[in-house]
Design a protein around this motif. Structure first.
Motif, PDB file in Angstrom:
ATOM      1  N   TYR A  22       0.830  -1.208   0.000  1.00 32.61           N
ATOM      2  CA  TYR A  22       0.000   0.000   0.000  1.00 32.61           C
ATOM      3  C   TYR A  22       0.860   1.251   0.000  1.00 32.61           C
ATOM      4  N   PRO A  23       0.598   2.270  -0.765  1.00 34.38           N
ATOM      5  CA  PRO A  23      -0.467   2.315  -1.765  1.00 34.38           C
ATOM      6  C   PRO A  23       0.006   1.799  -3.130  1.00 34.38           C
ATOM      7  N   ALA A  24      -0.837   1.013  -3.726  1.00 40.25           N
ATOM      8  CA  ALA A  24      -0.478   0.440  -5.025  1.00 40.25           C
ATOM      9  C   ALA A  24      -1.202   1.160  -6.154  1.00 40.25           C
ATOM     10  N   LYS A  25      -2.064   2.104  -5.803  1.00 38.19           N
ATOM     11  CA  LYS A  25      -2.769   2.882  -6.836  1.00 38.19           C
ATOM     12  C   LYS A  25      -3.102   4.249  -6.239  1.00 38.19           C
ATOM     13  N   PRO A  26      -3.601   5.202  -7.009  1.00 41.01           N
ATOM     14  CA  PRO A  26      -3.861   6.539  -6.473  1.00 41.01           C
ATOM     15  C   PRO A  26      -4.841   6.534  -5.294  1.00 41.01           C
ATOM     16  N   ILE A  27      -4.562   7.413  -4.344  1.00 41.73           N
ATOM     17  CA  ILE A  27      -5.429   7.609  -3.176  1.00 41.73           C
ATOM     18  C   ILE A  27      -6.284   8.842  -3.475  1.00 41.73           C
ATOM     19  N   THR A  28      -7.543   8.801  -3.085  1.00 37.62           N
ATOM     20  CA  THR A  28      -8.406   9.967  -3.294  1.00 37.62           C
ATOM     21  C   THR A  28      -8.716  10.638  -1.959  1.00 37.62           C
ATOM     22  N   PHE A  29      -8.481  11.942  -1.889  1.00 39.40           N
ATOM     23  CA  PHE A  29      -8.953  12.745  -0.754  1.00 39.40           C
ATOM     24  C   PHE A  29     -10.295  13.348  -1.176  1.00 39.40           C
ATOM     25  N   VAL A  30     -11.371  12.948  -0.524  1.00 35.41           N
ATOM     26  CA  VAL A  30     -12.673  13.535  -0.836  1.00 35.41           C
ATOM     27  C   VAL A  30     -12.832  14.800   0.005  1.00 35.41           C
ATOM     28  N   LEU A  54       4.354   8.646   1.662  1.00 32.33           N
ATOM     29  CA  LEU A  54       3.610   7.455   1.240  1.00 32.33           C
ATOM     30  C   LEU A  54       4.271   6.817   0.016  1.00 32.33           C
ATOM     31  N   GLY A  55       5.573   7.088  -0.140  1.00 26.35           N
ATOM     32  CA  GLY A  55       6.325   6.431  -1.217  1.00 26.35           C
ATOM     33  C   GLY A  55       5.977   6.990  -2.585  1.00 26.35           C
ATOM     34  N   ASP A  56       5.957   8.320  -2.704  1.00 27.61           N
ATOM     35  CA  ASP A  56       5.643   8.987  -3.975  1.00 27.61           C
ATOM     36  C   ASP A  56       4.270   8.606  -4.513  1.00 27.61           C
ATOM     37  N   ALA A  57       3.338   8.486  -3.606  1.00 31.10           N
ATOM     38  CA  ALA A  57       1.976   8.111  -4.002  1.00 31.10           C
ATOM     39  C   ALA A  57       1.341   9.222  -4.824  1.00 31.10           C
ATOM     40  N   THR A  58       0.375   8.834  -5.625  1.00 36.65           N
ATOM     41  CA  THR A  58      -0.449   9.837  -6.309  1.00 36.65           C
ATOM     42  C   THR A  58      -1.674  10.069  -5.428  1.00 36.65           C
ATOM     43  N   ILE A  59      -1.929  11.339  -5.071  1.00 32.13           N
ATOM     44  CA  ILE A  59      -3.125  11.640  -4.273  1.00 32.13           C
ATOM     45  C   ILE A  59      -3.991  12.596  -5.081  1.00 32.13           C
ATOM     46  N   ILE A  60      -5.206  12.155  -5.324  1.00 34.49           N
ATOM     47  CA  ILE A  60      -6.140  12.951  -6.124  1.00 34.49           C
ATOM     48  C   ILE A  60      -7.122  13.626  -5.175  1.00 34.49           C
ATOM     49  N   VAL A  61      -7.442  14.896  -5.422  1.00 27.47           N
ATOM     50  CA  VAL A  61      -8.463  15.565  -4.606  1.00 27.47           C
ATOM     51  C   VAL A  61      -9.765  15.577  -5.394  1.00 27.47           C
ATOM     52  N   GLU A  62     -10.815  15.038  -4.766  1.00 26.57           N
ATOM     53  CA  GLU A  62     -12.130  15.009  -5.427  1.00 26.57           C
ATOM     54  C   GLU A  62     -13.093  15.884  -4.643  1.00 26.57           C
ATOM     55  N   ASN A  63     -13.752  16.815  -5.285  1.00 26.52           N
ATOM     56  CA  ASN A  63     -14.702  17.703  -4.610  1.00 26.52           C
ATOM     57  C   ASN A  63     -16.095  17.115  -4.735  1.00 26.52           C
ATOM     58  N   ALA A  64     -16.637  16.658  -3.596  1.00 30.52           N
ATOM     59  CA  ALA A  64     -17.998  16.088  -3.587  1.00 30.52           C
ATOM     60  C   ALA A  64     -18.855  17.010  -2.731  1.00 30.52           C
TER      61      ALA A  64
END
Ligand code: ASP
Length: 327
Positions: A22-30, A54-64
């Motif tokens: 972990y993390p093996a794919k992008p993490i989303t911050f909602v 987090l080991g150069d993770a991709t973190i995506i911000v999603e606006n909900a």
């Protein structure tokens, strides 16, 4: 019996193995509000600071956005508890527990608490078209014209809504302003700058740059003490100094995962959060916007949860006394 033990061991091993990758794919911050607003800003700066640990993770911000933040709360409470969908939310996690009687999630039961992020003061600001330039003139102007003016906020249960209501009740306006709900104070700020709405109470993470550029008028800060360390806000009075006894409102943000997220994943996330909270670049960016990163026991999941539980109780007392509910 043997079988049960073997099963338990497999479960433990696979949870550990899961966290290892972990993390093996992008993490989303909602984020429960529109892009460009204060919660969005905190989430984006945090994503940047947590990426490396987090080991150069991709973190995506999603606006909900919507329903005072509760749409995002529901979304994350129901998400797969695998560590890839997280929630960045503010005081709304506690205020909506009292304001909404039919919430689809339980603040203290449906999330893993990952640690708090910061404390953020709020500011009372107005459109550049308002004739007032000082808090005193502003209050007098609103008193005389309250019924004709609009107060922008980010939905029932949002920080801007709470602050606007608290201020109106503290000054005991004869005629309350008309409240206008937006999907976040990012878009509300655009309308305030344009003069389509008149007044807003919003986090400093959204207001400092606009006040500094003269695009909106700043009138007062909501904290008990002046913000002497902030170069833009240091000379603004507190509402207490302006005679509103006991007025003290500070917003906080925390990070959450859906209940049931494996413990070794939540540990990785808390570890990464702790690195971010000590990152000089993150601290500097937050301080420039009037926010203070958390340095006490609220950085831990247990401290975070205890703090939110206490806030729920405190805010519920205020909300019940006001007899106002969002649903
Ligand atoms: N400042 C907003 C609030 O009132 C939220 C946002 O747009 O980030 O809660």
């Amino acid at each position: 019996m043997k079988k049960a033990l073997a099963f338990a061991l497999t479960a433990v091993v696979s949870a550990g193995a899961f966290a290892q990758g972990y993390p093996a794919k992008p993490i989303t911050f909602v984020v429960p509000f529109a892009a460009g607003g204060p919660t969005d800003t905190v989430a984006r700066q945090l994503a940047e600071a947590m990426r490396k640990p987090l080991g150069d993770a991709t973190i995506i911000v999603e606006n909900a956005a919507g329903a005072g933040g509760t749409i995002a709360g529901t979304k994350v409470a129901r998400a797969n508890p695998d560590g890839y969908t997280l929630l960045v939310w503010h005081i709304g996690m506690a205020s909506t527990a009292g304001l909404y009687r039919k919430l689809q999630f339980k603040a203290l039961e449906d999330f893993e608490y990952l640690g708090m992020i910061n404390d953020v003061p709020m500011t009372l600001i107005g459109s550049p078209k308002l004739p007032a330039n000082t808090y005193r003139d502003f209050e007098n102007y609103i008193r005389a014209n309250g019924g004709k003016l609009n107060l922008a906020h980010a939905g029932l249960g949002s920080a801007s809504h709470l602050c606007g209501l608290m201020w109106q009740s503290a000054v005991k306006l004869d005629k309350a302003m008309t409240t206008i709900a937006y999907r976040g104070t990012g878009p509300a700020m655009n309308d305030l700058i344009g003069g389509q709405v008149d007044v807003m109470c919003d986090q400093t993470t959204n207001t400092v740059a606009q006040i500094e550029a003269g695009r909106v008028k700043g009138f007062a800060v909501t904290t008990a003490k002046p913000l002497s360390n902030n170069k833009v806000l240091k000379d603004y009075p507190t509402l207490q100094e302006m005679g509103l006894k006991d007025f003290n409102l500070t917003i906080w943000h925390g990070l959450y995962a859906p209940k049931g997220t494996p413990a070794d994943v939540t540990k990785k996330l808390n570890d990464a959060l702790l690195v971010a909270l000590k990152d000089p670049d993150f601290i500097k960016k937050q301080e420039a916007l009037g926010a203070a990163v958390v340095t006490d026991k609220r950085m831990t999941p247990a401290g975070h949860k205890a703090f939110v539980a206490d806030q729920i109780t405190k805010l519920k007392t205020v909300i019940d006394a006001a007899g106002q509910f969002a649903d």
